[in-house]
Design an enzyme around this catalytic site. Structure first.
Site, PDB file in Angstrom:
ATOM      1  N   TYR A  64       0.839  -1.216   0.000  1.00 27.00           N
ATOM      2  CA  TYR A  64       0.000   0.000   0.000  1.00 27.00           C
ATOM      3  C   TYR A  64       0.872   1.264   0.000  1.00 27.00           C
ATOM      4  CZ  TYR A  64      -3.674  -3.222   1.674  1.00 27.00           C
ATOM      5  OH  TYR A  64      -4.548  -4.275   1.839  1.00 27.00           O
ATOM      6  N   HIS A  71       0.405 -11.756   2.023  1.00 29.44           N
ATOM      7  CA  HIS A  71      -0.659 -11.005   1.346  1.00 29.44           C
ATOM      8  C   HIS A  71      -1.486 -11.867   0.385  1.00 29.44           C
ATOM      9  CE1 HIS A  71      -1.561  -6.527   0.333  1.00 29.44           C
ATOM     10  NE2 HIS A  71      -2.643  -7.253   0.213  1.00 29.44           N
TER      11      HIS A  71
END
Ligand SMILES: NC(=O)c1ccc[n+]([C@@H]2O[C@H](COP(=O)([O-])OP(=O)(O)OC[C@H]3O[C@@H](n4cnc5c(N)ncnc54)[C@H](OP(=O)(O)O)[C@@H]3O)[C@@H](O)[C@H]2O)c1
Length: 280
Positions: free
Chosen positions: A52, A110
């Site tokens: 991110y 992730h």
């Protein structure tokens, strides 16, 4: 003093809030202010990721806030391109440097990226980083039961939680059941389906009117009553507060069933089936 959020206990003993704050797309100074606002309002579980590019903004929000670090639970995630053991170890350290933290409360893989087939060594790196005190609790995202089984078989350690796409259009009934049977907490990503047409759904509208709540609040209460930890993102303090103001009413069993019934077989927002989709 913000809203008080109930807690749940993970299988390794870590207690975490039953709802958290998503930070995808909150970056830079504005992002740090939005995350600080969420902390001020009562959010304690903050969800970031290496990919991110805002672990720095999360760290800055923590420094701007008056809430002590020990009262916050910060999650970050290992990207697919760093799954081999040595790269994973360095990436966890790099994640900590970026946020200027000594430890993460939760650190997750992730995506499993099964075609690459390095997620077991990534998991071994997380197991070791926990032993070294860099992470308090280790988990995954987007792992299917077959991936979880393999972690168990090859390392003997199951994740404390699995963060999966979960919203009324994709209720993940079977995956949630598998988690329950194996004592893995479910976290819901995109719990509001990124505010797509779900926020105009007639069934949800009717239930919202009956409770005098917003559709978002009905959806987030549904996650809570399913036992799933939602991590809604909002840049707006008004909507941040709305999203945690869900502990003063309850849905009955029929309402829960009605909301769960909105699900569709192809309800994923994008075509991100972890069996085939990979992210790096
Ligand atoms: N592990 C993974 O693979 C994965 C994947 C995706 C996401 N995530 C995590 O999950 C978090 C949440 O998912 P998400 O950000 O994709 O989507 P989301 O939380 O379902 O939805 C966010 C969107 O909803 C809007 N919104 C928030 N509260 C609202 C309300 N009360 N009324 C109307 N609109 C509202 C937000 O706009 P405003 O900001 O303008 O309020 C934003 O556009 C992410 O931020 C990230 O931390 C993880």
């Amino acid at each position: 003093m913000g809203i008080e959020i109930p807690e749940i206990t993970l299988h390794d003993g870590l207690r975490i809030p039953a709802i958290g704050f998503g930070t995808y797309s909150l970056k830079g100074n504005e992002g740090a202010n939005a995350i600080k606002s969420a902390i001020d309002l009562g959010y304690r579980l903050i969800d970031t990721a290496y990919n991110y590019e805002n672990e720095g903004a999360v760290g800055e929000a923590i420094r701007r806030s008056t809430v002590p670090r020990k009262d916050l639970l910060i999650t970050s995630k290992l990207p697919g391109r760093y799954h081999t053991y040595d790269k994973a170890v360095v990436t966890i350290q790099e994640s900590l440097y970026r946020a200027n933290l000594d430890y993460y409360d939760l650190y997750l893989i992730h995506w499993p990226n099964p075609q690459q087939d390095h997620y077991v060594e990534a998991w071994q790196a997380l197991i070791d980083a926990k032993k070294w005190g860099l992470i308090r609790s280790i988990g995954v995202c987007n792992f299917l039961p077959e991936h979880l089984e393999r972690l168990k078989k090859e390392t003997g350690v199951l994740p404390s939680n699995n963060q999966i796409e979960l919203h009324p259009f994709f209720n993940q009934e079977e995956q949630r059941k598998w988690h329950e049977e194996n004592d893995i907490a479910t976290e819901s990503w995109s719990p509001l389906a990124r505010a797509n047409e779900v926020l105009k759904n007639d069934t949800l509208q009717k239930i919202a009117e009956q409770h005098n709540k917003s559709i978002s609040q009905i959806i987030l209460r549904w996650h809570y009553q399913l036992g799933a930890i939602a991590i809604p993102k909002s840049a707006s303090p008004v909507r941040q507060l709305e999203n945690i103001s869900i502990f003063d009413f309850a849905l009955d069993a029929a309402e829960i069933a009605e909301i769960s019934g909105i699900t569709r077989p192809d309800g994923r927002m994008r075509d991100q089936d972890p069996a085939t989709y990979e992210e790096f």
